[in-house]
Design a protein around this motif. Structure first.
Motif, short mmCIF file in Angstrom:
data_model
loop_
_atom_site.label_atom_id
_atom_site.label_comp_id
_atom_site.label_asym_id
_atom_site.label_seq_id
_atom_site.Cartn_x
_atom_site.Cartn_y
_atom_site.Cartn_z
N GLY A 36 29.51 29.39 49.05
CA GLY A 36 28.70 30.95 48.69
C GLY A 36 27.44 30.82 47.87
O GLY A 36 26.86 29.64 47.91
N ILE A 37 27.55 32.12 47.38
CA ILE A 37 25.85 32.19 46.82
C ILE A 37 26.08 33.40 45.75
O ILE A 37 27.15 34.08 46.17
N ALA A 38 25.20 33.57 44.88
CA ALA A 38 25.21 34.76 44.01
C ALA A 38 23.66 34.93 43.91
O ALA A 38 22.89 34.01 43.86
N LYS A 89 36.42 33.20 42.93
CA LYS A 89 36.10 33.56 44.41
C LYS A 89 36.49 32.29 45.08
O LYS A 89 36.95 32.57 46.16
N SER A 91 30.20 33.90 35.29
CA SER A 91 30.26 34.23 36.89
C SER A 91 31.85 34.19 37.35
O SER A 91 32.36 33.34 36.73
N GLY A 117 21.40 31.98 44.18
CA GLY A 117 21.63 30.37 44.52
C GLY A 117 23.21 30.10 44.55
O GLY A 117 23.89 30.74 44.15
N GLY A 118 23.29 29.03 45.30
CA GLY A 118 24.63 28.79 45.57
C GLY A 118 24.94 27.43 46.37
O GLY A 118 23.97 26.55 46.47
N SER A 119 26.03 27.16 46.76
CA SER A 119 26.28 25.73 47.24
C SER A 119 27.53 25.79 48.12
O SER A 119 28.40 26.66 48.17
N ARG A 164 26.43 35.99 29.69
CA ARG A 164 26.02 34.43 29.22
C ARG A 164 25.39 34.58 27.56
O ARG A 164 24.42 35.39 27.46
N ARG A 180 31.06 24.00 48.53
CA ARG A 180 31.84 23.73 47.40
C ARG A 180 32.68 22.46 47.78
O ARG A 180 33.19 22.27 49.07
N HIS A 208 23.88 22.54 39.66
CA HIS A 208 24.34 23.80 40.09
C HIS A 208 25.42 24.23 39.01
O HIS A 208 25.48 25.05 38.19
N HIS A 209 26.57 23.82 39.61
CA HIS A 209 27.87 23.82 38.75
C HIS A 209 28.83 22.65 39.35
O HIS A 209 28.55 22.19 40.42
N ASP A 221 27.80 38.70 44.09
CA ASP A 221 28.70 37.44 44.25
C ASP A 221 29.23 37.27 45.52
O ASP A 221 29.86 38.47 45.77
N1 ASP Z 1 28.44 31.26 40.38
C1 ASP Z 1 27.18 30.58 40.77
C2 ASP Z 1 26.25 31.11 39.65
O1 ASP Z 1 26.43 32.04 38.78
C3 ASP Z 1 26.52 31.06 42.17
C4 ASP Z 1 27.19 30.33 43.12
O2 ASP Z 1 27.31 29.11 43.35
O3 ASP Z 1 27.71 31.20 44.13
O4 ASP Z 1 24.97 30.54 39.58
#
Ligand code: ASP
Length: 581
Positions: free
Chosen positions: A526-528, A200, A195, A481-483, A219, A485, A444-445, A235
């Motif tokens: 953000g969110i994707a 971003k 992603s 999903g997003g968050s 992926r 940051r 999430h990440h 995105d």
């Molecule tokens: N990059 C994240 C994903 O691919 C989405 C995000 O957090 O905006 O899941």
């Protein structure tokens, strides 16, 4: 142009006009003195008529054509004798006076009809023929429309579409990367982005406070059902916002799409915490089109003589309305369902609530009628209902009962096509413990911020920290999903530490980001969204494959190109690569 009109536009209003059409032969019908050809293009089908009385030679020629030949046909629009009210051009036909065969065609390996006789693999091998079929074409039209609507909405709100690179650097977090060897830097590799996450965030640091991109992501995961190694995300990222702002703006996007594409208007979307979603539905992506929510039964059912329940962390049930008359056979089928390896439960307990107020259960030996009555009361089950109960470790049991709930939803017709229930799942845990590797992973990440009020627990009780992270769910599908940051270098370093990175590892892999944090990083989030999945959900379709022009099969292969494939020794040499035998 080789044509004056398309095959989808001529109507009674065009009668007596001289026209030229181009297209593919869908069907030829020979009726003695007359030959009819259905000529098809992207826009529709128009009937061509050839009459032996007016032009015998031309009719004879038309009889010799085959399916999928490409024609240019010139003639006059006439009212049709037997009309077809199923297609927009059904009132007219073209009395052809000149035909030009633009190309011949082999007989296609399957029928180019709405319901084709071709199997999956065959249609994928000849995808260019499959794409001529209406159902597939309509999916691509929807995808196009959706893309336009998304761009309109985003652009109107001041979001800029900015492209980010595909050749980037591999990072070990997240899924497995696809890698691309670099010829000019022997022994070094690019990775294809899972992603554009880092980019971003860097764009936010650069001041592009509203960014979006409809972008391909890659992926290299073991392919589960309906995953594609390359897929498309919408995105998005914004600066100077809090979670609430993001939920509002992107709820707006989803509403805009539903309004434009489905003509459905929504009020505010329901919001559900992760904890509630797990406790009521056993899933962080609940299908909320129907109830049948979980009821915890530890109080009612533990501490009798039934060992299985006594030893379980969680005893939990659902009520299937009106299923109290299920037969032994039907109940056995449900037990078999939960015992399938895909669900993996060891068993299922049922309570049939009879119309006369008595109960029959599979654990009658251990529980009195009063016990069962108490369970029924807790489950709000009425006479004529069926209670299904599972037990075991908490999360595992919740997930298993989730499968059963969805299965019951299917059996009872509660997961209705054409009905959509979008909702936000919020307050996700920041971290997830993995037994196997004995470490925490970011749920999430690693760039997701802890809730400010939980920040202090990152070192002391990491498992209890919640994040400002959110998912948009529709009908049991995670659509986005997003968050919010992390935008503070120190907090990001603490996060990497919680994930088990040494300082050196963190600097080595994410030094560019940690550095950038030092030059004025705004608060951002953000969110994707999964674009392919969104298309599928809007069409009540199960498979995202049907919304991708040239998809891979379930084994990740492009069966048309036969890719992946070997490369030549010369290419390997040039890249400095050696294959292990
Ligand atoms: N990059 C994240 C994903 O691919 C989405 C995000 O957090 O905006 O899941």
């Amino acid at each position: 142009m080789l044509r004056t009109h398309t095959c989808g536009e001529l109507t009674a209003a065009n009668i007596d006009q001289q026209v030229t059409l181009c297209g593919w032969i869908q069907k030829i019908r020979n009726l003695g003195g007359m030959t009819f050809i259905d000529l098809r293009d992207r826009y529709g089908i128009t009937q061509l008529a050839f009459n032996s009385e007016t032009n015998a030679a031309l009719q004879a020629q038309a009889q010799s054509f085959g399916r999928e030949w490409v024609l240019q046909a010139e003639g006059t629009v006439k009212e049709r004798y037997s009309k077809n009210d199923k297609i927009p051009t059904g009132e007219i036909e073209i009395i052809v006076d000149k035909v030009n065969v633009l190309n011949e065609s082999l007989t296609p390996p399957f029928t180019i009809e709405d319901e084709s006789d071709g199997g999956d693999e065959l249609r994928m091998k000849y995808r260019y023929l499959d794409l001529r079929r209406n159902p597939v074409k309509n999916n691509l039209l929807l995808r196009h429309r959706l893309g336009i609507e998304i761009r309109n909405y985003m652009s109107n709100l001041g979001f800029l579409e900015i492209e980010t690179p595909f050749l980037i650097r591999s990072t070990p977090e997240g899924a497995r990367d696809f890698v691309v060897p670099s010829r000019m830097n022997r022994g070094q590799f690019y990775a294809l982005p899972q992603s554009p996450q880092s980019f971003k965030q860097l764009l936010m640091m650069s001041g592009y406070d509203r960014y979006f991109q409809i972008v391909r992501c890659f992926r290299d995961e073991d392919l589960r059902a309906d995953r594609q190694p390359e897929f498309t995300q919408i995105d998005c990222e914004m600066s100077f916002v809090e979670q609430e702002d993001i939920l509002q703006i992107f709820e707006g996007l989803i509403k805009h799409i539903f309004k434009k594409v489905k003509n459905i208007e929504y009020g505010p979307f329901e919001r559900m915490t992760y904890e509630k979603a797990m406790n009521l539905y056993g899933s962080d992506k609940p299908d909320a089109r129907f109830g049948m929510t979980f009821v915890e039964l530890n109080d009612c059912l533990k501490h009798r003589d039934f060992k299985v329940f006594n030893e379980a962390e969680l005893v939990v049930g659902i009520t299937a309305k009106g299923c109290g008359n299920y037969t032994r056979k039907q109940l056995d089928a449900l037990t078999d369902f939960v015992k399938r390896p895909q669900v993996g439960a060891s068993g299922l307990v049922y309570i049939l609530c009879h119309e006369d107020g008595t109960f029959k259960s599979s654990v009658d030996k251990f529980y009195s009628q009063d016990d069962l009555k108490a369970v029924a009361a807790k489950c709000e089950a009425e006479p004529g209902d069926l209670i299904l109960i599972m037990a075991g470790p908490r999360v595992k049991t919740q997930k298993q009962l989730c499968e059963l709930r969805l299965e019951m939803g299917n059996r009872l017709g509660l997961r209705k096509a054409g009905e959509y229930k979008p909702l936000w799942v919020i307050d996700f845990p920041l971290l997830e413990w993995d037994e196997e590797t004995q470490r925490y992973y970011a749920m999430h990440h690693p760039f997701t911020a802890p809730k400010p009020e939980h920040d202090a627990m990152l070192e002391t009780n990491p498992g209890a920290v919640n994040a400002n992270a959110y998912d948009l769910v529709i009908n049991g599908n995670e659509i986005g999903g997003g968050s919010i940051r992390i935008h503070d270098r120190k907090l990001q370093q603490r996060m990497f530490k919680a994930l088990g990175f040494t300082e050196e590892q963190a600097n080595n892999q994410f030094g560019f980001l940690l550095n950038a944090f030092q030059y004025g990083c705004p608060p951002h989030g953000g969110i994707a969204f999964g674009f392919d999945r969104l298309c599928a959900v809007l069409s009540d379709a199960d498979s995202i494959r049907d919304f991708i022009a040239f998809p891979k099969n379930n084994a990740g292969r492009d069966v048309m190109l036969d890719a992946p494939w070997e490369i030549s020794q010369a290419q390997l040499d040039e890249l400095g690569l050696q294959l292990k035998k």
